[in-house]
Design an enzyme around this catalytic site. Structure first.
Site, PDB file in Angstrom:
ATOM      1  N   ASN A  33      -8.920  15.496  -3.942  1.00  0.00           N
ATOM      2  CA  ASN A  33      -9.205  14.443  -4.777  1.00  0.00           C
ATOM      3  C   ASN A  33      -9.452  13.023  -3.869  1.00  0.00           C
ATOM      4  OD1 ASN A  33      -8.965  15.684  -7.340  1.00  0.00           O
ATOM      5  ND2 ASN A  33      -6.837  15.585  -7.107  1.00  0.00           N
ATOM      6  N   TYR A  75      -8.403  28.822  -9.954  1.00  0.00           N
ATOM      7  CA  TYR A  75      -9.556  28.596  -9.667  1.00  0.00           C
ATOM      8  C   TYR A  75     -10.297  29.912  -9.795  1.00  0.00           C
ATOM      9  CZ  TYR A  75      -9.259  23.729  -8.246  1.00  0.00           C
ATOM     10  OH  TYR A  75      -9.159  22.276  -8.423  1.00  0.00           O
ATOM     11  N   HIS A  85     -13.011  18.244 -14.188  1.00  0.00           N
ATOM     12  CA  HIS A  85     -14.061  17.754 -13.102  1.00  0.00           C
ATOM     13  C   HIS A  85     -15.338  18.123 -13.831  1.00  0.00           C
ATOM     14  CE1 HIS A  85     -11.356  16.848 -10.016  1.00  0.00           C
ATOM     15  NE2 HIS A  85     -10.315  18.023 -10.409  1.00  0.00           N
ATOM     16  N   HIS A  97     -12.936  27.187  -4.838  1.00  0.00           N
ATOM     17  CA  HIS A  97     -11.601  27.963  -4.849  1.00  0.00           C
ATOM     18  C   HIS A  97     -10.715  27.669  -3.625  1.00  0.00           C
ATOM     19  CE1 HIS A  97      -8.596  30.888  -5.616  1.00  0.00           C
ATOM     20  NE2 HIS A  97      -9.117  31.941  -5.003  1.00  0.00           N
TER      21      HIS A  97
END
Length: 742
Positions: free
Chosen positions: A185, A399, A103, A376
């Protein structure tokens, strides 16, 4: 601390340091609580605007010269005491931070989320408070500020926007109860079932380590080698080969929380939930040839598109929906809701709309906001909890860990874009680049020196409590048997596609696997995966990549013919042309009435009309009017537009008939299944292009044929209506554009 007496020299109106022992109050202390402007008000405290100001160093010393370093003589060496040079160069040398491993390329915008007043939750539940105590989801009077970041997954920070890839859809809600990060997503399943395989997946799909190629692409041996050996990937591969991996725009892209989460109410009761974002403008795709041209002509296409529509006054909007089901329902499904490679079909559990997301402001500084925003999935608020999805459980570690690497500090949550609006009180005190100044002597619990503050908050006062799920099991490195069905939902996806969508998937497989050098990898994909999804699909793929087509269906191919209409993008096309970008091609001598009336009609429907000509500079109409082009041929291409129209005007059209660019513009748009239209003399340019199997209007006629709208009558209103209808359909897949040389 007691209130000072007047003679002590402290006055509420004159001394900004008047405060209580607890320091400055948090937003949650304000009478009005959180609203859509709360985050902007907080960020205002750190914004800097140089307009009308004098140049200074980082420490506030005014600078008289920033063009030349301090030297011993005009041609002498630079002197070490030049603090301004050292500071300026040091800042430059250190102004980058490590890009995200995945990402890395993204863009973002500010906005707000607001729950609907009375969402329809079906017969089982009266309102959302029966499901969750999360105020961000239940208080319809509250607009919670958000920052949303969209991204590609595989490519580096400098890669193109329009590659074939999954897109990230991550939203940070700055709620009065703390930050909630919904990190998902644009596709609801995922590649793998267990986070243990995530490093392997990313290593396989990233550029190959020996030569660093290819960038931002899965079309190479290592990815498909991995995929061909992991049948759990089959469902996600179908999505990635589809048009979902080529979104037309971020504002025309669905979003999904991917995992099964929990909602928890005030009584501690829990249900499972799946989160869905549905764009108001529909879910639309680019086509492959279009994306490859955009890599070179407009590599920031999706990023720029988001900025443009917001800055032109449009506010992209998504609807947040939930699929809710309890544990008994989950047990009845023929898949495991903890398996992230699966979806809950909408034919089994409908999506219930509960609120809206509106993005209405672009960042002031890309690095400070979009690049430094850190998400996160472990950031949740009371009323939202986790399931035992093994991929989600791994993300809850990963994360936080990756932010430590990117920012070099556990204090990444103090960066303004990440800082919550909710008041923060804890015993964290130090660390690299700590910004908060914590008062008091103690930083531990229990303590008596500070009255044991800050105090824990019981659940009835907003303290977070995890759902008390009963767990009983042995420590074991295995997966549940319920995770072993890898093809049922992959087949459901294939069955749900229209024929043009199926052809897009086949064409994508031809490209991707056509780049794979090793025959055994191509064969495994066809025989072991695709042939267990659908036999005809496997044969169609095999014929394009040099693999002998399988003679029989795979041993594990499901026999069901189930479909889910919600999975096809063709069923997600609302009747609107809002924000669509229309190219109007003209030259001197254009028909004034055609240009003005058509432009007005399109803009009234919410479209953005851009006039394109050979060169910039004022163009004169046949009746004396003038138009200033927005783009010229060198800087414009049909791939950057949603539709093309040629107004009449004999001189204008004759000029364009002698130019190659307008003809290519029309032919390329036709090849990409886009709406194209021509008025009056403009129809002659369409005849020059010789569009295959397309009817062009004769004198006095208005014809609409597969998204090609031509008119040689005076009925401009009817023409505009037909063109608007053609644009609203987005693509006209019924065409056969193979003969078009564009």
């Amino acid at each position: 601390m007691s209130e000072p007496e007047p003679d002590e020299g402290l006055d509420d109106e004159t001394d900004s340091r008047d405060r209580t022992e607890e320091g400055e109050p948090g937003t949650s202390d304000d009478a009005d609580g959180v609203d859509e402007d709360s985050k902007h008000d907080q960020l205002d405290e750190v914004r800097e605007n140089p307009e009308g100001e004098q140049l200074t160093t980082d420490h506030g010393v005014k600078v008289s010269d920033t063009d030349s370093s301090l030297k011993a003589g005009k041609r002498g060496p630079t002197i070490m005491e030049d603090f301004h040079f050292r500071e300026k160069m040091t800042q430059f040398d250190h102004e980058s931070i490590p890009e995200r491993v995945v990402h890395a390329r993204g863009t973002g915008a500010h906005g707000y989320y607001q729950p609907y007043e009375d969402p329809d939750l079906g017969d089982e539940y009266d309102d959302l408070e029966e499901l969750t105590k999360a105020k961000v989801l239940t208080d319809s009077d509250q607009k919670t500020p958000v920052f949303t970041r969209f991204s590609t997954v595989v490519g580096s920070r400098g890669s193109s926007d329009t590659v074939r890839d999954v897109r990230g859809f991550a939203t940070k809600f700055y709620t009065e109860e703390g930050n909630w990060d919904l990190v998902g997503n644009n596709m609801p399943p995922f590649f793998i079932q267990d986070a243990m395989k995530f490093p392997d997946l990313v290593h396989a799909i990233k550029p190959e380590p020996d030569d660093g190629m290819p960038q931002a692409s899965a079309a190479h041996d290592t990815f498909w080698d991995f995929a061909s050996l992991k049948p759990e990937i089959s469902h996600m591969i179908m999505w990635v080969l589809s048009g979902r991996a080529l979104p037309r725009a971020y504002r025309m892209m669905q979003g999904f929380g991917v995992h099964t989460f929990r909602l928890v109410n005030e009584d501690g009761e829990s249900v499972f939930v799946k989160f869905h974002w549905t764009p108001k403008l529909g879910t639309h795709q680019l086509v492959w040839d279009e994306t490859t041209k955009l890599w070179g002509k407009d590599s920031d296409f999706n990023r720029k598109g988001l900025y443009d529509v917001i800055e032109e006054g449009y506010d992209p909007e998504w609807e947040l929906g939930i699929q809710v089901f309890d544990e008994e329902q989950a047990e009845e499904f023929d898949f495991d809701v903890l398996d992230p490679t699966k979806i809950v079909p909408e034919t089994e559990v409908p999506v219930r709309p509960i609120g809206k997301l509106v993005l209405n402001e672009t960042p002031d500084n890309f690095f400070a906001e979009t690049e430094q925003v850190a998400f996160h999935p472990g950031n949740v608020v009371p009323g939202i909890d986790f399931s035992n999805d093994p991929l989600l459980q791994g993300r809850l570690f990963s994360y936080q860990d990756t932010q430590l690497n990117r920012f070099g500090s556990a204090n990444w949550d103090e960066i303004p874009i990440n800082r919550p609006i909710a008041e923060r009180h804890n015993n964290q005190r130090a660390g690299f680049m700590r910004q908060e100044i914590n008062e008091g002597k103690v930083s531990y619990k229990p303590n008596s020196i500070g009255d044991d503050d800050p105090q824990e908050a019981p659940a009835e006062e907003g303290g977070y409590e995890h759902f008390a799920e009963k767990i009983d099991g042995k420590k074991i490195r295995e997966r549940s048997d319920s995770f072993e069905d890898h093809f049922t939902q992959a087949r459901l996806f294939w069955n749900s596609m229209s024929e043009p969508e199926k052809q897009n998937i086949v064409d994508a497989a031809h490209f991707e696997l056509g780049k794979v050098e090793r025959m055994e990898i191509r064969e495994r994909m066809v025989y072991d995966l695709f042939n267990n999804v659908d036999h005809e699909f496997a044969k169609r793929v095999a014929e394009g990549i040099g693999v002998e087509p399988p003679e029989e269906p795979g041993d594990e191919m499901p026999t069901h013919d189930r479909e889910d209409p919600s999975l096809s993008m063709e069923n997600r096309t609302p009747d609107t042309i809002e924000t669509r970008k229309i190219a109007m091609l003209i030259d001197d001598g254009f028909d004034d009435e055609h240009v003005s009336k058509l432009r007005s009609a399109l803009e009234e429907e919410g479209a953005r009309v851009k006039v394109v000509s050979k060169v910039l500079g004022e163009k004169s109409g046949a009746d004396g009017g003038t138009v200033e082009p927005d783009k010229h041929h060198v800087a414009a291409a049909s791939v950057s537009f949603d539709a093309v129209v040629i107004p009449g005007g004999e001189e204008s059209v004759e000029t364009m008939r002698g130019q190659g660019d307008p003809k290519h513009f029309v032919a390329e748009a036709f090849k990409h299944y886009k709406p194209i239209a021509a008025l009056g003399e403009g129809t002659a340019l369409f005849e020059d292009v010789d569009l295959p199997d397309t009817e062009i209007a004769d004198e006095g006629e208005l014809v609409s044929d597969a998204g090609v709208v031509t008119c040689r009558s005076d009925d401009l209103e009817a023409f505009a209506e037909e063109f608007v209808d053609a644009i609203a359909q987005h693509r006209h897949w019924e065409r056969d554009p193979e003969e078009v040389p564009a």
